[in-house]
Design a protein around this motif. Structure first.
Motif, short mmCIF file in Angstrom:
data_model
loop_
_atom_site.label_atom_id
_atom_site.label_comp_id
_atom_site.label_asym_id
_atom_site.label_seq_id
_atom_site.Cartn_x
_atom_site.Cartn_y
_atom_site.Cartn_z
N LEU A 172 6.87 1.50 -14.38
CA LEU A 172 6.33 0.60 -13.36
C LEU A 172 5.54 1.38 -12.30
N LEU A 173 6.14 2.47 -11.79
CA LEU A 173 5.48 3.26 -10.75
C LEU A 173 4.27 4.01 -11.31
N LEU A 174 4.33 4.36 -12.57
CA LEU A 174 3.14 4.92 -13.23
C LEU A 174 2.00 3.92 -13.15
N GLY A 175 2.30 2.64 -13.42
CA GLY A 175 1.28 1.60 -13.32
C GLY A 175 0.77 1.44 -11.90
N VAL A 176 1.67 1.52 -10.90
CA VAL A 176 1.27 1.40 -9.49
C VAL A 176 0.27 2.49 -9.12
N TYR A 177 0.56 3.72 -9.50
CA TYR A 177 -0.32 4.84 -9.13
C TYR A 177 -1.58 4.87 -9.99
N LEU A 178 -1.46 4.44 -11.23
CA LEU A 178 -2.65 4.35 -12.08
C LEU A 178 -3.62 3.32 -11.52
N SER A 179 -3.09 2.21 -11.02
CA SER A 179 -3.91 1.18 -10.39
C SER A 179 -4.66 1.76 -9.20
N GLY A 180 -3.92 2.51 -8.34
CA GLY A 180 -4.56 3.14 -7.19
C GLY A 180 -5.65 4.11 -7.59
N SER A 181 -5.39 4.88 -8.66
CA SER A 181 -6.39 5.85 -9.13
C SER A 181 -7.67 5.14 -9.58
N ILE A 182 -7.51 4.08 -10.36
CA ILE A 182 -8.66 3.35 -10.89
C ILE A 182 -9.48 2.72 -9.76
N ILE A 183 -8.78 2.07 -8.82
CA ILE A 183 -9.47 1.37 -7.73
C ILE A 183 -10.17 2.35 -6.81
N ALA A 184 -9.47 3.44 -6.44
CA ALA A 184 -10.08 4.43 -5.54
C ALA A 184 -11.30 5.09 -6.20
N GLY A 214 -10.64 19.14 2.60
CA GLY A 214 -9.58 18.35 3.20
C GLY A 214 -9.04 17.27 2.27
N ALA A 215 -9.90 16.79 1.37
CA ALA A 215 -9.46 15.73 0.45
C ALA A 215 -8.36 16.21 -0.49
N TRP A 216 -8.28 17.54 -0.70
CA TRP A 216 -7.24 18.07 -1.58
C TRP A 216 -5.85 17.93 -0.96
N VAL A 217 -5.79 17.61 0.33
CA VAL A 217 -4.50 17.30 0.94
C VAL A 217 -3.87 16.09 0.24
N ILE A 238 -11.77 8.91 3.10
CA ILE A 238 -10.60 8.16 2.64
C ILE A 238 -10.50 8.15 1.11
N LEU A 239 -11.57 7.75 0.43
CA LEU A 239 -11.49 7.53 -1.01
C LEU A 239 -11.25 8.81 -1.81
N PRO A 240 -11.97 9.91 -1.55
CA PRO A 240 -11.66 11.14 -2.29
C PRO A 240 -10.22 11.61 -2.08
N THR A 241 -9.70 11.42 -0.86
CA THR A 241 -8.32 11.80 -0.58
C THR A 241 -7.35 10.95 -1.38
N LEU A 242 -7.62 9.65 -1.43
CA LEU A 242 -6.74 8.75 -2.17
C LEU A 242 -6.82 8.98 -3.67
N MET A 285 -2.73 1.90 1.72
CA MET A 285 -3.14 3.29 1.96
C MET A 285 -4.56 3.37 2.50
N MET A 286 -5.44 2.47 2.07
CA MET A 286 -6.80 2.45 2.60
C MET A 286 -6.82 2.12 4.09
N LEU A 287 -5.80 1.40 4.55
CA LEU A 287 -5.69 1.06 5.96
C LEU A 287 -4.91 2.12 6.74
N VAL A 288 -4.04 2.84 6.05
CA VAL A 288 -3.22 3.87 6.71
C VAL A 288 -4.09 4.98 7.29
N MET A 289 -5.05 5.46 6.52
CA MET A 289 -5.80 6.64 6.94
C MET A 289 -6.64 6.40 8.19
N PRO A 290 -7.40 5.30 8.29
CA PRO A 290 -8.10 5.07 9.56
C PRO A 290 -7.14 4.85 10.72
N ALA A 291 -5.96 4.28 10.45
CA ALA A 291 -4.97 4.11 11.51
C ALA A 291 -4.52 5.46 12.04
N PHE A 292 -4.24 6.39 11.14
CA PHE A 292 -3.83 7.73 11.57
C PHE A 292 -4.99 8.48 12.25
#
Length: 316
Positions: free
Chosen positions: A33-45, A59-62, A171-175, A256-263
Motif C-alpha cells: 500500500l505504501l509503495l503505491g502511495v510513494y509511487l503515486s507521489g513520484s509519478i505526479i511530481a 539542495g533538491a538532493w535533501v 519544490i518538485l525536484p525535491t519531492l 507535501m506540495m503545500l508543506v514546502m512553501p509553508a516551511f
C-alpha cells in the motif's frame, strides 16, 4: 500566508489519515500500500515537473533524506501499531513539533515570540490530550520504542523539508527525490516480506509433511505461528492494493506540495505544529463518520488545539 499553506497541508494529511484508518480495517499488505502511495507521489511530481520545468539543484538532493526518514517514520508507526497499544503509538506521532522546535532553535537559532510560544504550547497540549485520550498506563508501554522512532522520523522529515527550502531547492525536484527514495525503500520492504512469507510457507509445508508432532515443542509452536500467519485472509489482490495506494498518494503529494512553501515562509516549529493539527480532521471523521463518542479528554484537547490556532493567528 504560511499559515494558509500549513493549514491546507493539514487538511490533505487529515484526509490521508482518514483513508489510512479506513484501509487499516481491510486485510492488505501495508508495505505494498505504501509503495503505491510513494509511487503515486513520484509519478505526479515527475509529470508536474515535466510541465513546469523547475530546475534541479544540490539542495533538491535533501529530498533523499526526506524520503529516508519518511520511510522510517511510516514503517515504525505501522510496526508500533502491530506490536503495541495503538493510542500510545498515536500519542508519539503527535509530538514531532516538539522535536522540530528544539532542533530548529539549536540548528538555525529560530526563536518564538511570547505569544507564539504560548500558542505552540497550547496546540501541543491539545494534541497530547487528543492522543492520550485512551487508556494508556505505565504498565502498558509496549510499542513505545517504535512510537518514539516514528516521532523522530516525522520530526526529521519536517526539518529536512525546511533545510531544502533554505538551500533554495525547488519544490518538485525535491519531492521527486523524496518519493523515488520512498518508493525504492517500500518496494524493497515489500519484496523482503514476500520472500519471508515464501520461506515460512516452505518450512511449514515441510514440517507438516515430516509430522511435526514428534518434534521439539518450541519448533512445533514456531510452525503453528507461521501457519496462522499464512492463514490470515488477504482479500485484496496486489493490483487492487497498489491501485488504492496510488489513490491515497494523491492526498500525500498534495500535502507535501503545500508543506514546502509553508516551511519556506513560516517559523519551522509553528508550521510543524499546524500541520500536526491534521489529527483533528481524523477525530471529526471518527465522531461523525464512525459515530464514535468524544471522551472528555478528546473534547478538551480539541478545544485547546483550536484555541491555540486562534492565539497563533492573533500573534501573527
Amino acid at each position: 500566508m504560511w499559515f494558509v499553506f500549513a493549514a491546507a497541508s493539514a487538511v490533505c494529511f487529515g484526509l490521508r489519515g482518514i483513508l489510512y484508518q479506513w484501509t487499516s480495517q481491510r486485510p492488505i499488505d501495508r508495505n505494498l500500500l505504501l509503495l503505491g502511495v510513494y509511487l503515486s507521489g513520484s509519478i505526479i511530481a515527475f509529470t508536474a515537473n515535466l510541465i513546469v520545468g523547475q530546475p534541479g539543484s544540490l539542495g533538491a538532493w535533501v529530498g533523499v533524506l526526506m524520503g529516508l526518514f519518511s520511510f522510517i517514520s511510516n514503517a515504525s508507526m505501522y510496526r508500533g501499531f502491530a506490536v503495541g497499544k495503538a493510542s500510545l503509538v498515536a500519542m508519539f506521532t503527535g509530538l514531532p513539533p516538539v522535536v522540530v522546535v528544539i532542533a530548529a532553535y539549536l540548528v538555525w537559532g529560530e526563536k518564538l515570540s511570547l505569544w507564539q510560544s504560548l500558542s505552540f504550547v497550547i496546540i501541543v497540549l491539545g494534541l497530547l490530550l487528543i492522543r492520550y485520550s485512551n487508556d494508556i498506563s505505565w504498565r502498558n508501554l509496549k510499542g513505545a520504542g517504535w512510537g518514539a522512532l516514528a516521532m523522530l522520523g516525522f520530526g526529521l522529515t519536517d526539518l529536512f523539508s525546511k533545510q531544502a527550502t533554505l538551500l533554495g531547492a525547488e519544490i518538485l525536484p525535491t519531492l521527486i527525490a523524496m518519493y523515488v527514495t520512498g518508493t525504492i525503500l517500500f518496494g524493497i520492504a515489500w519484496l523482503l516480506n514476500k520472500r519471508r512469507l515464501s520461506v515460512i510457507q516452505r518450512e511449514t509445508a515441510a514440517a507438516v509433511e515430516a509430522n511435526p508432532s514428534g518434534k521439539d515443542p518450541a519448533e512445533v509452536s514456531h510452525f503453528s505461528q507461521a501457519a496462522a500467519e499464512l492463514n490470515t485472509p488477504v482479500l485484496w489482490s496486489t493490483a487492487k492494493t497498489l491501485l488504492w495506494g496510488l489513490v491515497i498518494g494523491l492526498t500525500n503529494i498534495s500535502g507535501m506540495m503545500l508543506v514546502m512553501p509553508a516551511f519556506k515562509l513560516g517559523v519551522t516549529g509553528l508550521v510543524s505544529a499546524v500541520i500536526a493539527m491534521n489529527v483533528i480532521l481524523v477525530l471529526l471523521y471518527a465522531r461523525f463518520g464512525l459515530k464514535e463518542r468524544f471522551s472528555p479528554l478528546e473534547t478538551c484537547g480539541l478545544s485547546l488545539a483550536l484555541i491555540g490556532i486562534i492565539v497563533l493567528r492573533l500573534a501573527g
